[in-house]
Design an enzyme around this catalytic site. Structure first.
Site, PDB file in Angstrom:
ATOM      1  N   HIS A  79      -2.885  -3.126   5.022  1.00  0.00           N
ATOM      2  CA  HIS A  79      -1.575  -3.225   4.365  1.00  0.00           C
ATOM      3  C   HIS A  79      -1.273  -4.645   3.906  1.00  0.00           C
ATOM      4  CE1 HIS A  79       0.100   0.681   6.432  1.00  0.00           C
ATOM      5  NE2 HIS A  79      -1.152   0.807   6.002  1.00  0.00           N
ATOM      6  N   GLU A  90       0.082   9.616   2.447  1.00  0.00           N
ATOM      7  CA  GLU A  90       0.318   9.308   3.850  1.00  0.00           C
ATOM      8  C   GLU A  90       1.129   8.038   4.018  1.00  0.00           C
ATOM      9  OE1 GLU A  90      -0.774   7.309   7.746  1.00  0.00           O
ATOM     10  OE2 GLU A  90      -1.108   6.656   5.680  1.00  0.00           O
ATOM     11  N   ASP A 116      -4.464   8.165  -0.267  1.00  0.00           N
ATOM     12  CA  ASP A 116      -3.802   7.010  -0.877  1.00  0.00           C
ATOM     13  C   ASP A 116      -4.105   5.724  -0.132  1.00  0.00           C
ATOM     14  OD1 ASP A 116      -2.319   8.182   1.246  1.00  0.00           O
ATOM     15  OD2 ASP A 116      -0.542   7.041   0.680  1.00  0.00           O
TER      16      ASP A 116
END
Length: 488
Positions: free
Chosen positions: A460, A148, A81
């Site tokens: 992120h 994860e 992911d």
């Protein structure tokens, strides 16, 4: 718009071609069907043993090459992911749209979204090892773990006996030239307030406050950089707004991932119409104050307020005040560093998500620590803060840290290989982020483990990028390490 294919021309070709293929497969955390099917088809097309375990992990096995049959089995591991982050103004559906990756000087980045190099470069490299017929290696198991980023659920669900290898190479680190031999453990805190909405006051006007432009980032790797947390900063303004302008809070939405420092937050408030000038002045003053405080780390910080449609109701005043005070008091950021390694964070918390609806307020906090007792201390701090505020607090998804083993045979091998390739010593480190190694090591006792990867900046966040030259070095290093796998 058709995504660019220019990255496929980069070296090493097979890795970048596989990475481009991955950018075309939607794989946000929690939506695993497309990427699972893609990897299963990939393995079966190569006529390799391929299966999906009960936790949703994809495992592909490749036999040793001639003359390498006596080497220890190596598990190459990466997670499937990716973190789905974009700026509020960007139109992108992570469940349907491909990632538009492009070359930007010495880097590859995406068009206004996360790139997915975390952990797509690791995935692509493992795929290249499975494809290659000109490499030397012992028995290989590719372990592609599920979800994860949202809780390491694939690793947590891995059953003892599923894997056969004795060495785990985790390809999920983000600085070339660094070898990671330990990581923090973590746990999720969920805070809940329940309520019924109060009616709107006559004569009030509604405003939407938007706090945007923060850099955010990975709450494990970048929590030490002092960047602003959108939730904390907007509640800082809300506390003043309630006290000075008689504001009432109708709704709040900030952050959307537990392991990403929240970059944006939005609130709808109502204020007496006669206080709107004071309110707008307060917003402007707070923006100027925060821009000065965060000028070096978050130069794009912006706070705006605009009139909006009147909401259906307001949070009860007691809930509103308890929420504001609770978030204001709640620990966020670094608690302490490791005394023996002062450059490494030992313990932290990330007040990641705050979201209201018509009946409740939900707050999600990710707590990390490489020392179990310190993790428990932060849990107690968070619990005490919100119990005093009248909320309920639950903890879930706890996972262990990975304790360093400096006498590890694979560490010795990896250091030796790096020295011979690049005439330099790799840095051996412990990371504050939560790698899956600790969880997998608990499920498969005795694994000799190490983590490494290329250089990825700002994972992120929409600023995520991967250094092109580091991918080549990472690939060459991986190939050489597999050739030097220790004998059983």
């Amino acid at each position: 718009m058709t995504p660019s294919r220019e990255i496929e021309k980069l070296e090493p070709h097979s890795v970048w071609q596989n990475f481009h293929s991955l950018t075309q497969v939607p794989r946000p955390s929690g939506k695993r069907d497309d990427i699972t099917n893609f990897l299963v088809d990939f393995g079966k097309t190569l006529h390799l043993e391929t299966f999906v375990d009960d936790a949703g992990n994809v495992i592909i096995r490749k036999p040793a090459t001639a003359g390498m049959e006596n080497c220890k089995g190596v598990i190459l591991q990466a997670h499937m992911d990716m973190v789905p982050q974009k700026n509020a103004a960007t139109k992108h559906d992570f469940e349907k749209d491909p990632i538009d990756a492009f070359i930007d000087g010495d880097w590859v980045r995406a068009n206004q979204t996360t790139l997915g190099a975390d952990n797509g470069i690791g995935l692509a490299s493992i795929m290249s090892v499975l494809q290659a017929n000109n490499l030397k290696h012992g028995p290989i198991e590719a372990l592609f773990t599920a979800d994860e980023e949202t809780g390491m659920y694939g690793a947590i669900g891995l059953k003892n006996g599923t894997l056969q290898g004795e060495i785990l190479l985790n390809l999920d680190s983000e600085e070339e030239g660094e070898l990671y031999v330990g990581c923090a453990g973590g746990i999720d805190a969920t805070v809940t307030f329940t309520h019924e909405l109060d009616p709107i006051y006559e004569g009030d006007v509604a405003y939407k406050i938007s706090l945007t432009g923060l850099r955010g980032g990975h709450s494990g790797l970048e929590i030490n950089l002092g960047r602003g947390n959108a939730n904390k900063l907007l509640f800082r303004l809300l506390k003043k707004t309630v006290a000075i302008c008689d504001a009432r809070l109708a709704s709040f939405e900030g952050g959307n991932l537990r392991n990403a420092i929240p970059r944006e937050a939005f609130a709808i408030v109502t204020i007496p119409e006669e206080r709107h000038t004071d309110f707008l002045q307060l917003v402007a003053q707070t923006e100027a104050l925060l821009k000065a405080e965060y000028a070096l780390v978050d130069p794009g910080l912006s706070i705006t307020a605009e009139e909006t449609q009147m909401p259906e109701g307001l949070l009860p005043e007691m809930i509103q005040d308890d929420l504001i005070n609770g978030v204001t008091a709640c620990h966020n950021g670094v608690l302490r560093n490791i005394p023996e390694m002062p450059e490494v964070v030992e313990a932290s918390s990330n007040l990641a998500i705050v979201k209201t609806d018509a009946t409740s307020v939900a707050i999600n906090i990710l707590i990390r620590s490489s020392v179990e007792s310190t993790k428990e201390e932060i849990c107690s701090m968070v619990e005490s803060t919100f119990l005093l505020a009248g909320a309920s607090v639950e903890f879930s998804g706890g996972y262990p840290g990975w304790q360093p083993r400096f006498d590890s045979p694979i560490l010795h091998t990896m250091k030796d290989v790096y020295q011979k390739l690049y005439n330099a010593e790799p840095e051996v480190k412990v990371i504050h982020a939560g790698l899956e190694c600790g969880i997998i090591g608990a499920a498969v006792p005795g694994l000799d483990m190490i983590s490494f990867g290329p250089t990825i900046s700002h994972p992120h966040s929409p600023d995520e990028k991967v250094e092109i030259a580091s991918v080549q070095k990472f690939w060459d290093y991986l190939v050489s390490a597999l050739e030097k796998t220790p004998i059983k």
